[in-house]
Design a protein around this motif. Structure first.
Motif, mmCIF file in Angstrom:
data_model
loop_
_atom_site.group_PDB
_atom_site.id
_atom_site.type_symbol
_atom_site.label_atom_id
_atom_site.label_comp_id
_atom_site.label_asym_id
_atom_site.label_seq_id
_atom_site.Cartn_x
_atom_site.Cartn_y
_atom_site.Cartn_z
ATOM 1 N N ASP A 265 34.299 22.821 22.396
ATOM 2 C CA ASP A 265 34.513 22.297 21.044
ATOM 3 C C ASP A 265 33.718 21.024 20.763
ATOM 4 O OD1 ASP A 265 36.529 24.262 20.515
ATOM 5 O OD2 ASP A 265 37.983 23.014 21.587
ATOM 6 N N THR A 266 33.095 20.467 21.811
ATOM 7 C CA THR A 266 32.494 19.145 21.679
ATOM 8 C C THR A 266 30.969 19.187 21.715
ATOM 9 O OG1 THR A 266 32.539 18.712 24.064
ATOM 10 C CG2 THR A 266 34.495 18.070 22.788
ATOM 11 N N ASP A 267 30.387 18.074 21.285
ATOM 12 C CA ASP A 267 28.942 17.903 21.396
ATOM 13 C C ASP A 267 28.637 17.214 22.728
ATOM 14 O OD1 ASP A 267 29.575 15.195 21.042
ATOM 15 O OD2 ASP A 267 28.855 15.134 18.978
ATOM 16 N N ILE B 178 32.536 14.513 21.728
ATOM 17 C CA ILE B 178 33.243 14.403 20.449
ATOM 18 C C ILE B 178 33.247 15.780 19.789
ATOM 19 C CG2 ILE B 178 33.118 13.378 18.140
ATOM 20 C CD1 ILE B 178 31.943 10.868 19.480
ATOM 21 N N VAL B 179 34.365 16.121 19.142
ATOM 22 C CA VAL B 179 34.474 17.428 18.501
ATOM 23 C C VAL B 179 33.376 17.581 17.445
ATOM 24 C CG1 VAL B 179 35.904 18.881 16.987
ATOM 25 C CG2 VAL B 179 36.928 17.732 18.955
ATOM 26 N N TYR B 180 32.645 18.675 17.562
ATOM 27 C CA TYR B 180 31.609 19.022 16.600
ATOM 28 C C TYR B 180 32.293 19.329 15.274
ATOM 29 C CZ TYR B 180 27.499 21.450 14.739
ATOM 30 O OH TYR B 180 26.438 21.847 13.975
ATOM 31 N N TYR B 181 31.769 18.810 14.169
ATOM 32 C CA TYR B 181 32.469 18.820 12.884
ATOM 33 C C TYR B 181 32.942 20.197 12.441
ATOM 34 C CZ TYR B 181 28.453 20.681 10.334
ATOM 35 O OH TYR B 181 27.448 21.495 9.881
ATOM 36 N N VAL B 182 32.165 21.226 12.655
ATOM 37 C CA VAL B 182 32.548 22.555 12.167
ATOM 38 C C VAL B 182 33.766 23.110 12.914
ATOM 39 C CG1 VAL B 182 31.065 23.990 13.644
ATOM 40 C CG2 VAL B 182 31.550 24.699 11.286
ATOM 41 N N TYR C 143 36.407 13.956 6.932
ATOM 42 C CA TYR C 143 36.553 13.524 8.320
ATOM 43 C C TYR C 143 36.882 12.039 8.368
ATOM 44 C CZ TYR C 143 34.341 18.015 8.825
ATOM 45 O OH TYR C 143 34.065 19.352 8.733
ATOM 46 N N HIS C 144 37.899 11.699 9.153
ATOM 47 C CA HIS C 144 38.367 10.316 9.209
ATOM 48 C C HIS C 144 38.093 9.631 10.545
ATOM 49 C CE1 HIS C 144 40.523 10.640 5.369
ATOM 50 N NE2 HIS C 144 40.819 11.862 5.762
#
Length: 147
Positions: A20-22, A26-30, A70-71
């Motif tokens: 799920d991450t890059d 960090i979680v990739y936005y999609v 996204y926050h």
């Protein structure tokens, strides 16, 4: 419409995996959209309906439009709570308001609104939401409105 800080109702727990991450963890936005899709699917199941069951009746739910904000980032191994709350209900469509929060501190990471249409599987033409499901969602909308 102003942001809602806590969504009542249904929450789906999930965890952030490596996939799920890059590269920075960090979680990739999609992937937030995928988490929210899963929560909507599980909300249906929670109400006693499954997408497979609907398909046998030649019905599908399809996303008509989506909006995400996204926050804060989620990271590898974070446990998340993903809400799925019906905000607007019409005969053949509904609008969900959703939030993704980190379970450990309840921080809002992402929020979104999704318009979902009920369609015939064979023609993809709009179809009325089945009455039992419509009734179940009606209670969801009242809860969301604070009635």
């Amino acid at each position: 419409m102003s942001a809602i800080t806590t969504a009542p109702g249904f929450n789906f727990p999930c965890r952030v995996y490596y996939e799920d991450t890059d590269a920075g963890g960090i979680v990739y936005y999609v992937n937030y959209l995928k988490f929210m899709e899963r929560a909507r699917t599980e909300r249906l199941r929670d109400l006693g309906f499954s997408q497979a069951q609907m398909a046998t009746k030649n019905l599908l739910f399809v996303v008509h439009s989506s909006q995400a904000r996204y926050h804060a980032p989620a990271r590898l191994d974070d446990e998340l709570l993903v809400s799925a709350q019906v905000e607007v209900l019409k005969r053949a469509s509904l609008k969900f308001y959703q939030q993704v929060r980190r379970a450990s501190d309840n921080v809002l990471l992402c929020e979104g609104r999704f318009t979902v249409a009920c369609v015939r599987a064979d023609t993809l033409k709009p179809q009325a939401i089945p009455e039992p499901l419509y009734t179940a969602f009606t209670a969801d909308v009242r809860d969301f409105a604070g009635e």
